[in-house]
Write an enzyme that holds these catalytic residues in place. Structure first.
Site, mmCIF file in Angstrom:
data_model
loop_
_atom_site.group_PDB
_atom_site.id
_atom_site.type_symbol
_atom_site.label_atom_id
_atom_site.label_comp_id
_atom_site.label_asym_id
_atom_site.label_seq_id
_atom_site.Cartn_x
_atom_site.Cartn_y
_atom_site.Cartn_z
ATOM 1 N N SER A 130 -0.645 -9.497 4.808
ATOM 2 C CA SER A 130 0.818 -9.544 4.901
ATOM 3 C C SER A 130 1.347 -8.274 5.590
ATOM 4 O O SER A 130 0.983 -8.006 6.730
ATOM 5 C CB SER A 130 1.421 -9.743 3.513
ATOM 6 O OG SER A 130 2.774 -10.112 3.600
ATOM 7 N N ASP A 185 1.656 -21.421 3.652
ATOM 8 C CA ASP A 185 2.341 -20.144 3.448
ATOM 9 C C ASP A 185 3.853 -20.314 3.627
ATOM 10 O O ASP A 185 4.325 -20.705 4.702
ATOM 11 C CB ASP A 185 1.800 -19.108 4.445
ATOM 12 C CG ASP A 185 2.194 -17.687 4.097
ATOM 13 O OD1 ASP A 185 3.225 -17.494 3.426
ATOM 14 O OD2 ASP A 185 1.461 -16.757 4.495
ATOM 15 N N HIS A 245 0.360 -17.953 0.509
ATOM 16 C CA HIS A 245 0.316 -16.594 1.050
ATOM 17 C C HIS A 245 -0.835 -15.763 0.477
ATOM 18 O O HIS A 245 -1.014 -14.625 0.865
ATOM 19 C CB HIS A 245 1.658 -15.907 0.770
ATOM 20 C CG HIS A 245 1.917 -14.677 1.568
ATOM 21 N ND1 HIS A 245 1.880 -14.653 2.949
ATOM 22 C CD2 HIS A 245 2.240 -13.409 1.191
ATOM 23 C CE1 HIS A 245 2.158 -13.431 3.386
ATOM 24 N NE2 HIS A 245 2.382 -12.662 2.333
#
Length: 260
Positions: A98, A213, A241
């Site tokens: 991320s 996601d 995610h």
């Protein structure tokens, strides 16, 4: 073993160095607003297979110091470079999830891939992070009811079912961060772009992304795959995610195959 590394006057980062005698170092950069502990289910397995796993809490998060400034990609990449120098790391795999993926990209670009033999981007917040609308909503929550924000982040994070205890553990990881650093990174994710960095990446790159996601759309992984030379994209069909947890066995095996 855990220790602190000074990255500038008055600012130390917490580093977890698991199996320091391992032959193949892997540096893990966590996502917002978590800490290196998000990779618990990699640290349970990979060191026993001979890998040296190094988890770094960025400034403002986890056990690291929490200054009021320094929450842009350049400074965060500079912090990682300092840790790499202090630990005398070379020929290591850099894993970024991320926002940690965005930091990994900026590190690789800014320092010409110093020490990085392979790059792994996991649901990376790149080449853009949050939309203005999403960022402004999160910013309002972070500055007014951060526990509620963290609960909502957790609810959108995973595709697969998570238990109540796991959810609470995950929320507490996010609440270890300072409120001001949590907010500052939201602004960075809204305002900073990484398009120019992508063409500078020369290390073989593995792109892992959950098909479901809701935080960073899968289309961004496809864009990274198009713009980073010598990259390969592996979709995780049962993940949102967090494929490092949702499909951890597949994830760990893929890391081993890619690193060698």
């Amino acid at each position: 073993m855990g220790y602190y590394v000074s990255v500038e006057s008055g600012v130390k980062l917490y580093v977890e160095d698991i199996n320091p005698k391992g032959s193949k170092p892997i540096v893990f950069l966590h996502g917002w607003p978590l800490s290196h502990k998000q990779f618990e289910y990699q640290f349970d397995v990979l060191p026993a297979m001979g890998y040296r796993c190094i988890g770094i809490d960025w400034r403002g998060f986890g056990k690291s110091d929490k200054p009021m400034s320094g929450y842009n990609y350049n400074r965060l990449a500079d912090d990682i470079r300092t840790v790499v120098g202090v630990l005398q790391l070379n020929n290591f795999t850099l894993v970024g999830h991320s926002t940690g993926g965005a930091i990994a990209i900026r590190y690789t670009s800014r320092y010409n891939g110093y020490g990085v033999s392979k790059l792994i981007l996991v649901d990376a917040a790149a080449p853009i992070g949050f939309t203005t609308e999403t960022a402004n909503s999160l910013l309002t929550q972070a500055l007014n009811d951060r526990p509620k924000m963290m609960r909502e982040v957790t609810e959108t994070f995973f595709f697969q079912f998570i238990t109540g205890p796991f959810s609470e553990w995950f929320i507490q990881l996010g609440l270890q961060a300072a409120g001001w650093s949590t907010a500052a990174i939201i602004i960075t994710l809204r305002d900073e772009k990484l398009y120019a960095d992508l063409q500078k990446i020369i290390a073989p790159t593995l792109i892992v992304h959950g098909v479901h996601d809701k935080v960073i759309p899968f289309a961004q992984a496809e864009e990274l795959n198009q713009k980073i030379r010598n990259s390969q994209l592996v979709p995780f069909h049962y993940s949102g995610h967090g494929p490092f947890w949702e499909e951890r066995d597949k994830f760990n095996q893929l890391l081993r195959q890619f690193i060698g």
